[in-house]
Design an enzyme around this catalytic site. Sequence first.
Site, PDB file in Angstrom:
ATOM      1  N   GLU A 274       7.361 -38.277  -1.333  1.00 22.42           N
ATOM      2  CA  GLU A 274       8.683 -38.155  -1.951  1.00 22.42           C
ATOM      3  C   GLU A 274       8.677 -36.967  -2.907  1.00 22.42           C
ATOM      4  O   GLU A 274       7.726 -36.780  -3.660  1.00 22.42           O
ATOM      5  CB  GLU A 274       9.055 -39.400  -2.782  1.00 22.42           C
ATOM      6  CG  GLU A 274       9.277 -40.671  -2.008  1.00 22.42           C
ATOM      7  CD  GLU A 274       9.652 -41.829  -2.947  1.00 22.42           C
ATOM      8  OE1 GLU A 274       9.977 -41.562  -4.127  1.00 22.42           O
ATOM      9  OE2 GLU A 274       9.602 -42.980  -2.500  1.00 22.42           O
TER      10      GLU A 274
ATOM     11  N   GLU B 170      21.957 -43.818  -3.549  1.00 22.63           N
ATOM     12  CA  GLU B 170      21.840 -45.274  -3.351  1.00 22.63           C
ATOM     13  C   GLU B 170      22.460 -45.969  -4.552  1.00 22.63           C
ATOM     14  O   GLU B 170      21.846 -46.097  -5.602  1.00 22.63           O
ATOM     15  CB  GLU B 170      20.377 -45.663  -3.174  1.00 22.63           C
ATOM     16  CG  GLU B 170      19.757 -45.057  -1.921  1.00 22.63           C
ATOM     17  CD  GLU B 170      18.274 -45.355  -1.794  1.00 22.63           C
ATOM     18  OE1 GLU B 170      17.928 -46.463  -1.340  1.00 22.63           O
ATOM     19  OE2 GLU B 170      17.463 -44.485  -2.178  1.00 22.63           O
TER      20      GLU B 170
ATOM     21  N   LYS C 290      20.750 -49.124  -6.660  1.00 23.23           N
ATOM     22  CA  LYS C 290      19.420 -49.087  -7.260  1.00 23.23           C
ATOM     23  C   LYS C 290      19.503 -49.376  -8.746  1.00 23.23           C
ATOM     24  O   LYS C 290      20.468 -49.010  -9.422  1.00 23.23           O
ATOM     25  CB  LYS C 290      18.766 -47.720  -7.030  1.00 23.23           C
ATOM     26  CG  LYS C 290      18.405 -47.439  -5.588  1.00 23.23           C
ATOM     27  CD  LYS C 290      17.572 -46.186  -5.438  1.00 23.23           C
ATOM     28  CE  LYS C 290      16.137 -46.430  -5.821  1.00 23.23           C
ATOM     29  NZ  LYS C 290      15.269 -45.264  -5.466  1.00 23.23           N
TER      30      LYS C 290
ATOM     31  N   GLU D 220      18.505 -42.474 -10.876  1.00 24.92           N
ATOM     32  CA  GLU D 220      17.892 -43.207  -9.775  1.00 24.92           C
ATOM     33  C   GLU D 220      18.861 -43.394  -8.609  1.00 24.92           C
ATOM     34  O   GLU D 220      18.439 -43.558  -7.462  1.00 24.92           O
ATOM     35  CB  GLU D 220      17.392 -44.571 -10.245  1.00 24.92           C
ATOM     36  CG  GLU D 220      16.162 -44.525 -11.117  1.00 24.92           C
ATOM     37  CD  GLU D 220      14.938 -44.034 -10.357  1.00 24.92           C
ATOM     38  OE1 GLU D 220      14.735 -44.468  -9.216  1.00 24.92           O
ATOM     39  OE2 GLU D 220      14.207 -43.186 -10.902  1.00 24.92           O
TER      40      GLU D 220
END
Length: 381
Positions: A263, A317, A320, A326
């Site tokens: 990542e 997302e 999250k 995040e």
Amino acid sequence: MAAIFRTLLLLLTLSESFIGVFTIGVGVNYGRIANNLPPPSQVSTLLRSLNITRVKVYDADPQVLQAFAGTNIEFIIGLGNEYLQRMRDPQQAQTWIQQNVQPYLSQTKITCINVGNEVLGGQDTQLASYLLPAMKTMYGALVNLGLSKQVYITTAHSLQILATSFPPSQGTFQENLIQYIQPILNFHAQVDSPFFINAYPYFAYKGDPNNVPLEYVLFEPNSGSIDPHTNLKYDNMLYAQIDAVYSAIKALGHTDIEVKISETGWPSKGDENEAGATVQNAGIYNRNLMQRMQQGESTPARPSQPIDIYVFALFNENQKDGPTSERNFGLLLIFHEKRFIYLESSRFAYWIPSVFSCEMNSYNLVTSIQRNVTQEDDYLR
């Protein structure tokens, strides 16, 4: 409307090299902790249109694996941390593979099972003790099923496992984690699988923006840093982080294990105290990273070892936990009715339902965006 234009910068500054980079093998993380994502079938079509050939997911969802059947896209699937205790049992490990891997292998190109994610470095020492036994048992199940040459086993770590990361040649693991890492390295060497690391220069900048040069973490022109022990110059933090991991591995007696970046990315939005989390910086980081990967760059200490990277992440997302950043690492942005920005060939195209449709080259579009950023609106969620 202006907020849409501002957010589009994230993708539109990547330039037309985006497609070429994915063609030569840069992978992408496909996280799905969100309630506004398009169905896997649409994502499969999208990724094929982008020539993306490698995808990493965090589970083994059958809908996703079926959607990518026949695409020849290489898949890293995930075994969640919650399974580690059970996967120490050989029968349960074999059953999991028979149910979640074997039925799809003829059509979906599963090449790796990532056992757990960022297990080490946290507070759960019990979970840490489960990690290697689960990895070994999963590997044994692959051997029993005749799949160990087709699918490899690894686990992804955060950079928190490092005690020292600079200078890179002096990289070391945290002393209290060596009891776990040493046998994991021995396992990697034995089965010839890579060491996965999640590396985010963004977090280093966020933690100390007054002393970490933004240009250094964004791959922009800067004076760089010199490793006094090797005299090697680093013009960006990511390469220094990679070499620090290699040094830490070498300190434990291994020079036979490849490090892969499972990542890396940059958020397009953050809280007030999250320095650097902007659309502009996200675009710069990803664009410069893509360009360097297209050029086939290596790190200063490993000049003959190509860098292997999975970018985080495909989508924002919105479910999250944690700070705003995040939820905002996505390369592709979702709009109403599950429509999304995407790149096609060497041109940028985007659709916003009932508003407008536009296609133009990146330079002109980015210029128009910068001229029109004036106010917020609620098109983006």
